[in-house]
Design an enzyme around this catalytic site. Sequence first.
Site, PDB file in Angstrom:
ATOM      1  N   PHE A 117      -3.894   6.491  13.133  1.00 16.50           N
ATOM      2  CA  PHE A 117      -3.612   6.795  11.777  1.00 16.50           C
ATOM      3  C   PHE A 117      -3.078   5.880  10.987  1.00 16.50           C
ATOM      4  CE2 PHE A 117      -0.610   8.122   8.376  1.00 16.50           C
ATOM      5  CZ  PHE A 117      -1.579   9.060   7.699  1.00 16.50           C
ATOM      6  N   ASP A 123       0.384  -2.122  13.671  1.00 15.81           N
ATOM      7  CA  ASP A 123       0.746  -1.104  12.998  1.00 15.81           C
ATOM      8  C   ASP A 123       2.088  -0.389  13.521  1.00 15.81           C
ATOM      9  OD1 ASP A 123       1.466   1.112  11.502  1.00 15.81           O
ATOM     10  OD2 ASP A 123      -0.462   1.824  10.949  1.00 15.81           O
ATOM     11  N   LYS A 162       8.408   3.104   6.758  1.00 18.12           N
ATOM     12  CA  LYS A 162       8.992   4.414   7.302  1.00 18.12           C
ATOM     13  C   LYS A 162      10.557   3.865   7.208  1.00 18.12           C
ATOM     14  CE  LYS A 162       5.906   7.840   8.975  1.00 18.12           C
ATOM     15  NZ  LYS A 162       4.188   7.368   9.366  1.00 18.12           N
TER      16      LYS A 162
HETATM   17  C1  LIG Z   1       3.384   6.982   8.352  1.00 20.83           C
HETATM   18  C2  LIG Z   1       2.164   6.167   8.983  1.00 20.83           C
HETATM   19  C3  LIG Z   1       1.512   5.314   7.750  1.00 20.83           C
HETATM   20  C4  LIG Z   1       1.474   5.675   6.525  1.00 20.83           C
HETATM   21  O1  LIG Z   1       2.799   5.241   5.735  1.00 20.83           O
HETATM   22  P1  LIG Z   1       3.004   5.970   4.316  1.00 20.83           P
HETATM   23  O2  LIG Z   1       4.089   5.324   3.864  1.00 20.83           O
HETATM   24  O3  LIG Z   1       2.952   7.341   4.359  1.00 20.83           O
HETATM   25  O4  LIG Z   1       1.681   5.527   3.543  1.00 20.83           O
HETATM   26  C5  LIG Z   1       0.772   4.212   8.451  1.00 20.83           C
HETATM   27  N1  LIG Z   1       0.708   4.234   9.724  1.00 20.83           N
HETATM   28  C6  LIG Z   1       1.521   4.669  10.870  1.00 20.83           C
HETATM   29  C7  LIG Z   1       1.435   4.244  12.133  1.00 20.83           C
HETATM   30  C8  LIG Z   1       2.247   5.834  10.347  1.00 20.83           C
HETATM   31  O5  LIG Z   1       3.021   6.495  11.302  1.00 20.83           O
END
Ligand SMILES: *Cc1c(COP(=O)(O)O)cnc(C)c1O
Length: 397
Positions: free
Chosen positions: A138, A223, A252
Amino acid sequence: MNNDSGTRMGFDCIANTYARFPITIQRGQGVFVWDEQGKKYVDFTSGIAVCSLGHCHPQIVEAVKTQADRLFHISNLYWTEPQAKLARLLCENSFGEKVFFCNSGAEAVEAAIKLARKFGHETRGPDCYEIICLRGSFHGRTLAAITATGQPVYQRGFEPLVDGFTHVPPNNIHALELAAGERTAAILLEPILGEGGVIPLETAFLQAARDIADRIGALVIFDEIQTGMGRTGNLFAHEHAGVTPDVMCLAKALANGLPIGATVAKDEVMAHLGPGTHASTFGGNPLCCAAAIRVMEILTETDILERVRQQGSYLKKRLEELSRWWPDIREVRGRGLMVAVEFQRPFPDLASHLIEKGILAIVPQGRLLRLLPPFLIEKEHIDMLLTALDEFRQRSS
Ligand SMILES: *Cc1c(COP(=O)(O)O)cnc(C)c1O
């Protein structure tokens, strides 16, 4: 809140993109939040891995108030001290040498993707643009980020997707070898797949990604939007494996609740994004940076990460004990305070049972219980969760 007062409040005017629980949260302090009727909950979500240092942390509130009196925003036409100080803290505490600031996780991924393409074009030619991602990953909700995301459920209906992405199964080194080649600009992965079900990547797989990328001249992008900022017990999850990326995405928990994203890279890599190539109006604004500076100071100057490891292993131990009594639990997994329980069959009522018991948790499709509590969580709160889970077990057996 009943439907009439909800309508008066304006709930009907909000786009219907979320299936929300029928509670309205008004206030938070530490690991607790309160709804509009004054009911208190222990927050095992941290606002989806965001408020890791707890709600309304007094030192962060203070930092934001001080900055709010001084300057909210001025754009990136000028320098600001909070942005520079945050960039330096991030670089001093990671492999990074340069930071690009934006406002969210998806934007931090988008910047990494654009950086990888630019780097690929300029070092290996115009055909080098492909990004290898993982099935089940994700990476956010922009068009490029859903294309990187290896889950068709996020992509359906939004086609055509962006060109140049390919997906391999997690922890499959052979598939990664086969996918990588002349066109590969970068390998993009989460050290622990978060939204995809809390699936840790093996050290050997992370190392293989590093080796393959080095062999062909591609970038490794981690990520760490969910796993970063101490969530797994180290400042960044890749430190556990000892595998260093070229680029890292953060968001986050970076400012404990204010919106900010960051793409961190080696100097020689970030050098490929020169003036005018990428931008964000709000990116790195002083208010969010003031909060993030305090977050970085707390994470690096106190023993809070040791606490994440201790409370994390207590949480995991208690859940593993429960799994001996509850055969519907297939697996307990995760690291630090990023933990999940996978069930053999769905329990659609579990989330509302926990809410009734004063506990907020993420329970996607009733199949997985995802726990991302604030780092201040105490054993007594974990015990309270376990009692509520055991009651649910008895009721549903
Ligand atoms: C939450 C998340 C995102 C997206 O972040 P947003 O601030 O909602 O755009 C991308 N990568 C990972 C691993 C995430 O947990």
